[in-house]
Scaffold this motif. Structure first.
Motif, PDB file in Angstrom:
ATOM      1  N   ALA A  32      45.569  34.416  33.289  1.00  0.00           N
ATOM      2  CA  ALA A  32      45.708  35.830  32.933  1.00  0.00           C
ATOM      3  C   ALA A  32      45.198  36.727  34.051  1.00  0.00           C
ATOM      4  O   ALA A  32      45.674  37.844  34.237  1.00  0.00           O
ATOM      5  N   ARG A  33      44.249  36.244  34.831  1.00  0.00           N
ATOM      6  CA  ARG A  33      43.694  37.032  35.940  1.00  0.00           C
ATOM      7  C   ARG A  33      44.583  37.010  37.182  1.00  0.00           C
ATOM      8  O   ARG A  33      44.315  37.722  38.147  1.00  0.00           O
ATOM      9  N   ILE A  46      47.708  37.864  37.040  1.00  0.00           N
ATOM     10  CA  ILE A  46      48.839  38.713  36.689  1.00  0.00           C
ATOM     11  C   ILE A  46      48.423  40.175  36.786  1.00  0.00           C
ATOM     12  O   ILE A  46      47.490  40.617  36.128  1.00  0.00           O
ATOM     13  N   LEU A  89      49.776  44.332  36.687  1.00  0.00           N
ATOM     14  CA  LEU A  89      50.766  45.145  35.998  1.00  0.00           C
ATOM     15  C   LEU A  89      51.029  46.427  36.775  1.00  0.00           C
ATOM     16  O   LEU A  89      50.136  46.948  37.446  1.00  0.00           O
ATOM     17  N   SER A  94      48.113  39.113  30.555  1.00  0.00           N
ATOM     18  CA  SER A  94      47.463  39.652  31.742  1.00  0.00           C
ATOM     19  C   SER A  94      46.086  40.153  31.334  1.00  0.00           C
ATOM     20  O   SER A  94      45.946  40.828  30.318  1.00  0.00           O
ATOM     21  N   VAL A 117      55.542  43.073  35.608  1.00  0.00           N
ATOM     22  CA  VAL A 117      54.551  42.003  35.606  1.00  0.00           C
ATOM     23  C   VAL A 117      54.636  41.296  36.953  1.00  0.00           C
ATOM     24  O   VAL A 117      55.686  40.775  37.316  1.00  0.00           O
ATOM     25  N   ILE A 151      53.186  38.330  39.225  1.00  0.00           N
ATOM     26  CA  ILE A 151      52.460  37.063  39.150  1.00  0.00           C
ATOM     27  C   ILE A 151      52.063  36.643  40.558  1.00  0.00           C
ATOM     28  O   ILE A 151      52.915  36.395  41.410  1.00  0.00           O
TER      29      ILE A 151
END
Length: 131
Positions: A42-43, A45, A47, A88, A108, A110
């Protein structure tokens, strides 16, 4: 599920197909059609409210915010749909600066992911990885 779509030898990338599009990863030794397990922290990603230009990010997808969960008043987990569920983790400052809301469309980005041969059962909510 993610599978090898193609090898791009000149760029040194492997293209992995998934329900939301195609991921580009550093070359992996696998034939087209092979199932590949992908794990995205999650870290890893970021935005954006608008489509980023002139960036080194290879994997940018349009997504919709499904839910926002505040964690310890420090971070927010943003649950997204990019053709498959993904999370995220951003700071509260970023949450407020971007003025993110449920139902909003975002981009998003990545940065990195772990890949390995095989398939992974997809849970209802994507797992998060502590770093």
């Amino acid at each position: 599920n993610t599978r090898v779509q193609a090898q791009d030898y000149p760029s040194g990338l492997t293209h992995l197909a998934f329900s939301g599009g195609t991921l580009q990863v550093f070359k992996i030794d696998a034939d087209p059609g092979k199932n590949i397990r992908v794990r995205i922290s999650a870290r890893s990603i970021a935005l954006a409210r608008t489509m980023p230009e002139q960036t080194s990010f290879q994997n940018i997808f349009k997504g919709t915010i499904q839910d926002i969960v505040i964690r310890n008043g420090i971070f927010a987990d943003i649950y997204l749909d990019i053709g498959c569920p993904i999370i995220s983790r951003i700071t509260m400052g970023s949450l407020f600066q971007l003025n993110l809301k449920t139902g909003m469309e975002v981009f998003v980005l990545i940065k990195s992911m772990d890949v390995s041969p095989g398939t992974l059962h997809q849970p209802e909510q994507p797992p998060t990885r502590n770093e």
